[in-house]
Each structure stands twice: as structure tokens, then as C-alpha cells.
Design a protein around this motif. Sequence first.
Motif, PDB file in Angstrom:
ATOM      1  N   VAL A 238       0.844  -1.208   0.000  1.00 19.68           N
ATOM      2  CA  VAL A 238       0.000   0.000   0.000  1.00 19.68           C
ATOM      3  C   VAL A 238       0.871   1.248   0.000  1.00 19.68           C
ATOM      4  O   VAL A 238       0.610   2.221  -0.734  1.00 19.68           O
ATOM      5  N   THR A 239       1.925   1.233   0.821  1.00 23.19           N
ATOM      6  CA  THR A 239       2.815   2.399   0.910  1.00 23.19           C
ATOM      7  C   THR A 239       3.490   2.668  -0.434  1.00 23.19           C
ATOM      8  O   THR A 239       3.541   3.821  -0.907  1.00 23.19           O
ATOM      9  N   LEU A 240       4.006   1.607  -1.071  1.00 29.85           N
ATOM     10  CA  LEU A 240       4.683   1.780  -2.350  1.00 29.85           C
ATOM     11  C   LEU A 240       3.719   2.248  -3.441  1.00 29.85           C
ATOM     12  O   LEU A 240       4.089   3.069  -4.297  1.00 29.85           O
ATOM     13  N   VAL A 241       2.496   1.748  -3.416  1.00 29.48           N
ATOM     14  CA  VAL A 241       1.494   2.174  -4.402  1.00 29.48           C
ATOM     15  C   VAL A 241       1.185   3.655  -4.243  1.00 29.48           C
ATOM     16  O   VAL A 241       1.128   4.418  -5.222  1.00 29.48           O
ATOM     17  N   MET A 242       0.988   4.083  -2.970  1.00 31.77           N
ATOM     18  CA  MET A 242       0.687   5.499  -2.733  1.00 31.77           C
ATOM     19  C   MET A 242       1.870   6.371  -3.122  1.00 31.77           C
ATOM     20  O   MET A 242       1.701   7.431  -3.755  1.00 31.77           O
ATOM     21  N   ALA A 243       3.084   5.954  -2.732  1.00 29.30           N
ATOM     22  CA  ALA A 243       4.265   6.757  -3.062  1.00 29.30           C
ATOM     23  C   ALA A 243       4.474   6.816  -4.573  1.00 29.30           C
ATOM     24  O   ALA A 243       4.728   7.895  -5.141  1.00 29.30           O
ATOM     25  N   GLY A 244       4.380   5.647  -5.227  1.00 27.47           N
ATOM     26  CA  GLY A 244       4.554   5.615  -6.680  1.00 27.47           C
ATOM     27  C   GLY A 244       3.481   6.398  -7.399  1.00 27.47           C
ATOM     28  O   GLY A 244       3.760   7.106  -8.385  1.00 27.47           O
ATOM     29  N   GLY A 245       2.227   6.279  -6.924  1.00 21.91           N
ATOM     30  CA  GLY A 245       1.139   7.018  -7.542  1.00 21.91           C
ATOM     31  C   GLY A 245       1.322   8.512  -7.419  1.00 21.91           C
ATOM     32  O   GLY A 245       1.064   9.268  -8.379  1.00 21.91           O
ATOM     33  N   ALA A 246       1.751   8.966  -6.222  1.00 22.98           N
ATOM     34  CA  ALA A 246       1.963  10.401  -6.026  1.00 22.98           C
ATOM     35  C   ALA A 246       3.048  10.921  -6.959  1.00 22.98           C
ATOM     36  O   ALA A 246       2.937  12.016  -7.536  1.00 22.98           O
ATOM     37  N   TRP A 247       4.119  10.141  -7.106  1.00 26.70           N
ATOM     38  CA  TRP A 247       5.220  10.543  -7.996  1.00 26.70           C
ATOM     39  C   TRP A 247       4.765  10.550  -9.453  1.00 26.70           C
ATOM     40  O   TRP A 247       5.035  11.497 -10.209  1.00 26.70           O
ATOM     41  N   TRP A 248       4.061   9.508  -9.862  1.00 30.94           N
ATOM     42  CA  TRP A 248       3.636   9.378 -11.273  1.00 30.94           C
ATOM     43  C   TRP A 248       2.645  10.468 -11.671  1.00 30.94           C
ATOM     44  O   TRP A 248       2.739  11.056 -12.749  1.00 30.94           O
ATOM     45  N   LEU A 249       1.700  10.779 -10.787  1.00 31.60           N
ATOM     46  CA  LEU A 249       0.671  11.765 -11.113  1.00 31.60           C
ATOM     47  C   LEU A 249       1.202  13.192 -11.065  1.00 31.60           C
ATOM     48  O   LEU A 249       0.764  14.047 -11.844  1.00 31.60           O
ATOM     49  N   SER A 250       2.140  13.448 -10.137  1.00 31.42           N
ATOM     50  CA  SER A 250       2.629  14.812  -9.974  1.00 31.42           C
ATOM     51  C   SER A 250       3.959  15.060 -10.658  1.00 31.42           C
ATOM     52  O   SER A 250       4.321  16.211 -10.938  1.00 31.42           O
ATOM     53  N   GLY A 251       4.716  13.986 -10.916  1.00 33.27           N
ATOM     54  CA  GLY A 251       6.048  14.144 -11.467  1.00 33.27           C
ATOM     55  C   GLY A 251       7.052  14.659 -10.471  1.00 33.27           C
ATOM     56  O   GLY A 251       8.188  14.999 -10.833  1.00 33.27           O
ATOM     57  N   ASP A 252       6.661  14.722  -9.193  1.00 31.58           N
ATOM     58  CA  ASP A 252       7.521  15.259  -8.131  1.00 31.58           C
ATOM     59  C   ASP A 252       7.976  14.108  -7.224  1.00 31.58           C
ATOM     60  O   ASP A 252       7.180  13.554  -6.458  1.00 31.58           O
ATOM     61  N   ALA A 253       9.254  13.765  -7.293  1.00 30.14           N
ATOM     62  CA  ALA A 253       9.769  12.647  -6.500  1.00 30.14           C
ATOM     63  C   ALA A 253       9.715  12.924  -5.005  1.00 30.14           C
ATOM     64  O   ALA A 253       9.640  11.994  -4.185  1.00 30.14           O
ATOM     65  N   SER A 254       9.749  14.193  -4.619  1.00 31.35           N
ATOM     66  CA  SER A 254       9.738  14.515  -3.189  1.00 31.35           C
ATOM     67  C   SER A 254       8.423  14.085  -2.530  1.00 31.35           C
ATOM     68  O   SER A 254       8.389  13.810  -1.327  1.00 31.35           O
ATOM     69  N   ARG A 255       7.344  14.033  -3.333  1.00 28.89           N
ATOM     70  CA  ARG A 255       6.071  13.568  -2.765  1.00 28.89           C
ATOM     71  C   ARG A 255       6.157  12.085  -2.395  1.00 28.89           C
ATOM     72  O   ARG A 255       5.633  11.659  -1.360  1.00 28.89           O
ATOM     73  N   ALA A 256       6.812  11.304  -3.220  1.00 27.70           N
ATOM     74  CA  ALA A 256       7.001   9.881  -2.914  1.00 27.70           C
ATOM     75  C   ALA A 256       7.840   9.721  -1.651  1.00 27.70           C
ATOM     76  O   ALA A 256       7.547   8.873  -0.790  1.00 27.70           O
ATOM     77  N   VAL A 257       8.889  10.548  -1.536  1.00 31.45           N
ATOM     78  CA  VAL A 257       9.727  10.494  -0.342  1.00 31.45           C
ATOM     79  C   VAL A 257       8.912  10.847   0.898  1.00 31.45           C
ATOM     80  O   VAL A 257       9.014  10.192   1.942  1.00 31.45           O
ATOM     81  N   ALA A 258       8.083  11.881   0.792  1.00 32.08           N
ATOM     82  CA  ALA A 258       7.267  12.311   1.928  1.00 32.08           C
ATOM     83  C   ALA A 258       6.303  11.210   2.360  1.00 32.08           C
ATOM     84  O   ALA A 258       6.089  10.977   3.554  1.00 32.08           O
ATOM     85  N   VAL A 259       5.709  10.510   1.386  1.00 30.64           N
ATOM     86  CA  VAL A 259       4.794   9.408   1.709  1.00 30.64           C
ATOM     87  C   VAL A 259       5.532   8.308   2.458  1.00 30.64           C
ATOM     88  O   VAL A 259       5.053   7.780   3.470  1.00 30.64           O
ATOM     89  N   LEU A 260       6.714   7.938   1.968  1.00 32.46           N
ATOM     90  CA  LEU A 260       7.490   6.887   2.626  1.00 32.46           C
ATOM     91  C   LEU A 260       7.890   7.286   4.046  1.00 32.46           C
ATOM     92  O   LEU A 260       7.864   6.455   4.966  1.00 32.46           O
ATOM     93  N   VAL A 261       8.245   8.533   4.223  1.00 34.82           N
ATOM     94  CA  VAL A 261       8.667   9.011   5.545  1.00 34.82           C
ATOM     95  C   VAL A 261       7.508   8.947   6.534  1.00 34.82           C
ATOM     96  O   VAL A 261       7.661   8.478   7.666  1.00 34.82           O
ATOM     97  N   VAL A 262       6.345   9.416   6.100  1.00 31.87           N
ATOM     98  CA  VAL A 262       5.181   9.403   6.992  1.00 31.87           C
ATOM     99  C   VAL A 262       4.730   7.978   7.275  1.00 31.87           C
ATOM    100  O   VAL A 262       4.161   7.685   8.328  1.00 31.87           O
ATOM    101  N   ALA A 263       5.011   7.052   6.345  1.00 35.31           N
ATOM    102  CA  ALA A 263       4.517   5.673   6.478  1.00 35.31           C
ATOM    103  C   ALA A 263       5.298   4.848   7.483  1.00 35.31           C
ATOM    104  O   ALA A 263       4.882   3.727   7.788  1.00 35.31           O
TER     105      ALA A 263
END
Length: 622
Positions: A238-263
Motif C-alpha cells: 500500500v505504501t509503495l502504491v501510494m508513493a509511486g502514484g503520487a510521484w507518477w501523477l505529480s512528477g515530483d519525486a519529493s512527494r514519494a519520499v514524503a509518503v514513505l517518511v510518513v509511512a
Amino acid sequence: MAFIPTVKRSIVACPLAGLLIGFCLHQFGEDELARSAWAWATLPVLAVLCVEIVIALRRGEFGLDIVAALSMSAALVFGEPLAAIVVALMYAGGQHLEDFAERRARSDMTALLDRAPRSVMRYENGQLCTVATELVLPGDALLIRSGDIIPVDGRVAHGTAVLDMSALTGEALPQRMGEGAVIASGALNRGDAFDLTALRLARDSVYAGIVRLVDAAQKSKAPMARLADRYALAFLVVTLVMAGGAWWLSGDASRAVAVLVVATPCPLLLAVPIALVAGMSRAAKAGILIKSGAALEKLALLRAIVFDKTGTLTSGSAEVVEITPAAGFSANELLRVAASLGQISNHIVSHQLVSEARQRGIELVIPTDVSEAAGEGVTGFVGGKRMIIGKFGFVLKQLRLEQVGGEEPSGLLQIAVAIGQRYAGRIVMSDRLRHGTPDLLHALRENGIVRLILATGDHRAVAETLAAGLDLDAIEADLTPAQKTGVVAAAQRYGPVMMVGDGVNDSPALAAADVGVAMGLSGSAASIETADVVLLVDRLDRLVTALQIAKRSRAIAIQSVVVGIGLSTLGMIAAAFGGLSPVEGALLQEAIDVAVILNALRALGDRHVLGRPLRPQTDDVG
């Protein structure tokens, strides 16, 4: 989640130093050097964490530490070293916070281990010598000085013992015991010095058994604690899907990092073990030794209880009310034989026979070739003659007789005695119900118990006479140990079952129950070893206390997990939509961790349980 123990205490210094150095460099405009300092200081924590993950995977354990490792790695790879070092610092600091919380939660249990006596004063050839506790043998004469902890189970030989049992039982008032009284190891001598005759080796004594149980309890892992491992893979996906989805939809890798950190899933990893250990420690303070987190969880879910009779629902202090010798035998002869054989038995009735004989000044003989049939009777040789005591059926079977006149039960406890190959008579005893038993049964029903059963090896007339007027759903009598196990199995259709007993004959039923409870200070070694819970104080009202502590601890654990994971999930969603930077996400997650740990420690509290005050303890429930 634990770091390698020897490294864990020092590893937090790396990210702390790196963070401070980086900030100093940043203030002087050396941003690149600052970023390098943060990145390099993160690596030791990440390396230790990866080693822990590899070790766990080799054991076949898939843990949620992987998410923490991914969050640090992703932050470094995608150029967020400040977020990486914040996660590393908070993660390493969290280990110390977890250690502190567990030490605080285990404090009452650890106190039992720390106070175990290492040496004792022993009389040798008219002199007093200091010897190691493990060298004491049965029959040794010991001097117990004021302030000494009783090292082995023994009998007061001379003087009066004034004992502080609070560390074992939670009882604040000292107990006074005179010559001939049998005392359990682990109590503290608050009075003058007295002489003690050792009855058991130190390793076989009550306190040594308790220490072993506490040690096992501290190493246990509860089913709720294993939830984290069981659902780790799903949470990671679930965490990887959310992080990957955030990165793919926004094109911003920092969003994926933020998701992983909060997770980073510390609420599930920390809350459950801390809450359960806190509950076990709280129970130990009340004189209730719960061997494992799994047992505490099951206590919270109980629906039925099966009680043994003698020494459990009854006080176990049965008094001799009548001795009826057969022709050619005397009352004192019957009591001498029964008490002599009874010296080798842990059954509470045997203890009372020995006590009665001593009070009458009858000299006892050490029996030989003794054999005990649990819950049935004892055979052996006294003065060269074969002797038998026990239930009528057991004695008659040994004598190969079908019936002896007048042996039908009268509602009282009766011990048949045979000397040689002849029936010698009976000893009639009266056991009394524990004071406050009706209130106890009512309180148990108030705490979710729907089925209360009395299961005893005594005759039905004895059991029904004793239990008249009690709020019991069933009375099962004339049971063998195997049949008691069947009663426990039958009760499990109502839900998880507790079995409460104190004798060797109760051990199979204790093992068969979802939760076995032994009367620790008066029970047999076999029942104590088999049981999941040991009552260190001879009071059945502590069953209610145990249920309430278990329910509260489990509720706090679940509350901490639900709230913690819920907040983390909201943070992940916010991070996925750009509402949190990686550094903000790390700080948010660690704030959640601190709140979860502090909430879990509420299980140590004793003022209220499940929102209601604990019921007052009667002075003589045991």
C-alpha cells in the motif's frame, strides 16, 4: 524493530552530531557541505537497520522496518538529506524511547528478578557459615536475619517470622507465622531473626519458579504484537502504491519520499508490546503473574471459567471434624498414618492432615516407597507396613474390596485409611467456602463471563453441599484429571475458557484451557509450571483484577494502533497531494510515535479499569 543491542545505545549520536554540524555549515553558507554531512551521518543508522532486516529475513520474519529503510534510502537518492537524517535521528531516538517505555512497563516484574537472594546463613557444626543459596539442601538449618529475603521454601524451626509478602503478593501488611509454619521463599523478614528448616532446593522453591516465569514472560511475544509482522507485506505494498502514484501523477519525486517518511509504521510496532507489557507489570504489582502477552490477550476475551474446588473455591484449610477408626484401630493411629504419608504430597488436604497431627503432638514417620495418584490418593510404607490414604474408591481398589460399611458420602470430605491390607477407618474433614465467593462470581459475570462451572474430583454430595446458593451454571463431580480436561473442552463452545486450580491433578485441565490459572503460593509445582497465570496472593478476587487489567491493556493497545495508523494514513494522503514536505512528514510521524508510546503507558495506571473503578478487595477472599 530493535537495533543490535550493543550498537543501539550509541548509534543515535551519529545523526544527532551530523544534524548539528550540517546546520552550522548551513549558517555559514556551505549548503553543499551541510547536505553531505546530513547524508553521511544517516548512513550508519541505515546500515545497522539493513543488518537487522537481513537477520530477520533469514529467520523467516518479514517486518515493517523495511518501510523505514526505504524512506531513508529514498530521501538520500532523491536529494532530501535533511529529511533522511531527521528520519534517522527520530528512528534511532525512538529505540531509546521504546527501551525507556519498556523498562518502565517491566519495572514491577524486573523487581522480582533483581531481589532474588544469592546467599544465606547456614548452621554447620555449631557454627554459622555463609553459603550460596543453590548449595542449600532439604533439612539444612538456616538463620534468617532481619531484612533477609527467604531463600528457599522452609518451615519455621525456632522463633516467630514476621514476613513482608508485598513484593510477591501485593499485600501491604506483614504476616506473622509461628514455629512449624511453612513459608514460601521470596518473602522479606521484617521481624527478628529466626531459624528455618529448608524443605526444598532453591531451584525447586516457589520464588525460583516465579523468577523463571517472569523471565519467560519478559521474552514472550503476543499475537497482537505479531500483527505487525503478519500484515507487513500488505502495508508495504500500500505504501509503495501510494508513493509511486503520487510521484507518477505529480512528477515530483519529493512527494514519494514524503509518503514513505510518513509511512514509517511505529504505532503498530511500539504500541502493542508496550501496552501489553505495561499490563503485565501492573498485574505483577497486584500479585498476578501473567506469563506472556498472549495470555494477557486471551484473558481479555474470556467467556467461561472452570473452577477446581479444594484450595480454589474453598479456602483449602479443611479441618478434621471426626475420625472413625475401624475395629482394632485407634483415632491417633489413623491420623499418624495419614499425616505421615501426607508429608510427601503437595495437596492442600495432606497439608492439613500434617498440621492436625502436629497440633495433637503426634510424632510422624518419614514414609518410603511412596506413590501418589494425582487427585486420588497416596500409597507407601510407614514403619514397615504398607499404608494407603485417599478417596474411598481408590483405597477399596487397592485393597481389592467392593465396599466398606458406611462409606457413603455425607456431604463432607472423607479420607479413607488402610493399614497393611485392612481398612482402618476414615477421617472426616470440613472445608469452608472462601469468604466473598458469591460477590466474586457476580463480579466475574459483570466482566463478561457467561459460564461458571465447578469441576471437582470429590463426590457430588460434597460439591453440591459446598456450592449451595452459588451462581454456578454447572457442577461436575467425581472427575478424574482426564475428565476435568473434558469439562474444559466442552466449555469452549461458549468462547475462550479459563481453568483455575491448585493441584497436580489440575495440571492437564490447566494446559487444555485457553488460560490456566494456578494458586501460586499454595499450589503444586506442576500446576504453577503448566498455568498461564499464577496468583501470587491466595485471593480469588484477583481474578477480577486480572480480567480488568487485561481488558484495559488490550483496549489501549488497539486504541493506540487505530489512532496511530489512522493519523499516519492521513499524513500519507496529505504528503501524496503535496501538503507535507519530506522533513515535515518525518517530524509529524515522530510526533505520532511519541503520542502512541505515552498512550500505551497508560496501561500501567491502576485507578480505573475500562472507565470504572476497580471493585474493592475483600480482606479474606483467600
